[in-house]
Design an enzyme around this catalytic site. Structure first.
Site, short mmCIF file in Angstrom:
data_model
loop_
_atom_site.label_atom_id
_atom_site.label_comp_id
_atom_site.label_asym_id
_atom_site.label_seq_id
_atom_site.Cartn_x
_atom_site.Cartn_y
_atom_site.Cartn_z
N GLN A 161 42.25 44.12 39.78
CA GLN A 161 42.26 42.93 38.92
C GLN A 161 40.88 42.30 38.91
O GLN A 161 40.24 42.14 39.95
CB GLN A 161 43.29 41.93 39.48
CG GLN A 161 42.93 40.47 39.33
CD GLN A 161 43.26 39.91 37.97
OE1 GLN A 161 44.18 40.39 37.31
NE2 GLN A 161 42.56 38.90 37.54
N THR A 162 40.40 41.93 37.71
CA THR A 162 39.10 41.27 37.67
C THR A 162 39.03 40.28 36.51
O THR A 162 39.63 40.49 35.46
CB THR A 162 37.95 42.29 37.54
OG1 THR A 162 36.70 41.60 37.56
CG2 THR A 162 38.06 43.10 36.25
N ARG A 163 38.30 39.19 36.75
CA ARG A 163 38.01 38.23 35.68
C ARG A 163 36.51 38.16 35.44
O ARG A 163 36.06 37.36 34.63
CB ARG A 163 38.56 36.85 36.05
CG ARG A 163 37.87 36.16 37.22
CD ARG A 163 38.47 34.78 37.44
NE ARG A 163 37.72 33.97 38.39
CZ ARG A 163 38.13 33.68 39.62
NH1 ARG A 163 39.28 34.19 40.06
NH2 ARG A 163 37.42 32.91 40.41
N HIS A 167 30.72 44.36 40.48
CA HIS A 167 29.44 44.67 41.12
C HIS A 167 29.61 45.85 42.08
O HIS A 167 30.68 46.48 42.13
CB HIS A 167 28.85 43.45 41.81
CG HIS A 167 29.78 42.75 42.76
ND1 HIS A 167 30.29 43.35 43.89
CD2 HIS A 167 30.28 41.49 42.74
CE1 HIS A 167 31.06 42.50 44.54
NE2 HIS A 167 31.10 41.36 43.86
N HIS A 170 32.63 45.97 44.40
CA HIS A 170 33.89 46.23 43.70
C HIS A 170 34.04 47.72 43.42
O HIS A 170 35.12 48.29 43.58
CB HIS A 170 33.93 45.46 42.38
CG HIS A 170 33.98 43.98 42.54
ND1 HIS A 170 33.41 43.11 41.64
CD2 HIS A 170 34.53 43.20 43.51
CE1 HIS A 170 33.61 41.87 42.03
NE2 HIS A 170 34.29 41.90 43.17
N GLY A 257 41.39 41.36 47.07
CA GLY A 257 40.15 41.07 47.78
C GLY A 257 40.16 39.70 48.44
O GLY A 257 41.18 39.01 48.48
N ARG A 258 39.03 39.33 48.91
CA ARG A 258 38.85 38.03 49.55
C ARG A 258 39.02 36.92 48.52
O ARG A 258 38.45 36.97 47.44
CB ARG A 258 37.47 37.96 50.20
CG ARG A 258 37.18 36.66 50.94
CD ARG A 258 35.76 36.64 51.46
NE ARG A 258 35.47 35.42 52.20
CZ ARG A 258 35.15 34.26 51.64
NH1 ARG A 258 35.08 34.17 50.32
NH2 ARG A 258 34.90 33.19 52.38
N ASP A 259 39.84 35.92 48.83
CA ASP A 259 40.07 34.76 47.96
C ASP A 259 40.49 35.19 46.56
O ASP A 259 40.00 34.67 45.56
CB ASP A 259 38.82 33.88 47.90
CG ASP A 259 39.13 32.46 47.43
OD1 ASP A 259 40.28 32.02 47.61
OD2 ASP A 259 38.23 31.80 46.90
N HIS A 260 41.41 36.12 46.49
CA HIS A 260 41.92 36.63 45.22
C HIS A 260 42.51 35.49 44.39
O HIS A 260 43.35 34.72 44.88
CB HIS A 260 43.00 37.69 45.49
CG HIS A 260 43.52 38.38 44.28
ND1 HIS A 260 43.14 39.66 43.93
CD2 HIS A 260 44.40 37.99 43.32
CE1 HIS A 260 43.77 40.02 42.82
NE2 HIS A 260 44.53 39.01 42.44
N ALA A 261 42.09 35.37 43.15
CA ALA A 261 42.56 34.34 42.22
C ALA A 261 42.31 32.93 42.74
O ALA A 261 42.99 31.98 42.36
CB ALA A 261 44.05 34.52 41.89
#
Length: 288
Positions: A161-163, A167, A170, A257-261
């Site tokens: 998932q990405t917004r 990089h 990722h 990942g870390r701090d997702h959303a």
């Protein structure tokens, strides 16, 4: 993406009020529907218009698209019930979903601005707004993505998932997941809806990710897609919702990942990973 949720929840199911048994089935508190199905975030239709209280059971109303000039009809809702949320109701929902009732939180602010009259009922979607025309090579429904995975011959798929543009870290996360899980490929799935101020626009993100995959990913190991969902910035709860979305699209795993959303410092760095270990989640076989 929203299966098995086929409509908008009413206030009781959203806020988790009632007797002890019913509370266990409420979405905002227990992440369970009235039918005892797992669902992590209430999906509600709110309005500021008090005239909504005049709607009758079974009446069909048009839902208009706020993203297109002229606000054409995007869906039809069959009304089950209309209620007015109290300040206490709203506080219960936002505190459970976002972990805070702070108006500086973008998700809390957006929720509170939508009004306090909640219209519940099933939804018939008529179109997908501007997403198919603006992102013709990227936007896809969950059934369309499942068809892509079938055509690719993938039986084990990792979702990312990405917004924002991806990089180097990722890229490495995706490749590590493919390797460790012996997966067939990764679905790079981006949100194409509204973002907070400062996030990268969808078209820029789309182009950047496509170039990265073209150069750095082996052939037939990555599929790029996106869907018209706004970021809620609900942290752990939204991570669960993202997992349900990707499960419905045919994926078997989700990279969290870390701090997702997340946003600001509202959530613990790995809270979105830890929530998958909760009892209400574990029986759903959601894997992160």
């Amino acid at each position: 993406f929203f299966h098995p949720d086929d409509g908008i929840r009413d206030a009781q199911e959203s806020r988790g009020l009632g007797d002890v048994y019913k509370r266990q089935l409420r979405v905002s508190r227990e992440m369970l529907t009235m039918d005892n199905l797992f669902w992590p975030v209430p999906i509600v239709n709110l309005t500021t218009d008090a005239n909504a209280l005049d709607y009758t059971h079974g009446e069909e109303i048009a839902l208009k698209d706020p993203n297109i000039e002229g606000n054409p009809v995007i869906a039809i809702q069959r009304v089950d019930n209309v209620e007015k949320l109290s300040d206490e109701d709203i506080n219960i929902i936002v505190t459970n979903v976002f972990g805070t009732n702070d108006d500086n939180h973008p998700g809390v602010k957006t929720f509170k601005e939508q009004g306090r009259y909640i219209i519940s009922g099933s939804i018939e979607v008529l179109n997908y707004s501007y997403f198919p025309s603006d992102f013709p090579d990227t936007f896809a429904t969950a059934p369309q993505i499942r068809e892509m995975l079938t055509k690719a011959g993938w039986s084990k798929t990792v979702a990312f998932q990405t917004r924002n543009p991806m990089h180097r870290a990722h890229e490495e996360l995706c490749k590590m997941a493919l390797d460790r899980l012996e997966a067939d490929g990764v679905l790079i799935h981006m949100t194409l809806g509204k973002l907070k101020e400062g996030d990268i626009p969808g078209d820029v993100r789309d182009s950047a990710i496509r170039k990265m995959v073209e150069i750095y990913f082996p052939e037939n190991t990555a599929i790029i897609s996106g869907f018209g969902f706004d970021m809620m910035y609900a942290g752990p709860r939204e991570a669960l919702l993202h997992a349900v979305f990707r499960q419905n699209a045919g994926c078997t795993h989700l990279i969290v990942g870390r701090d997702h959303a997340g946003v600001g410092d509202y959530y613990e760095p790995f809270g979105a990973q830890d929530i998958f270990d909760q009892d209400a989640v574990s029986y759903t076989h959601l894997r992160a």
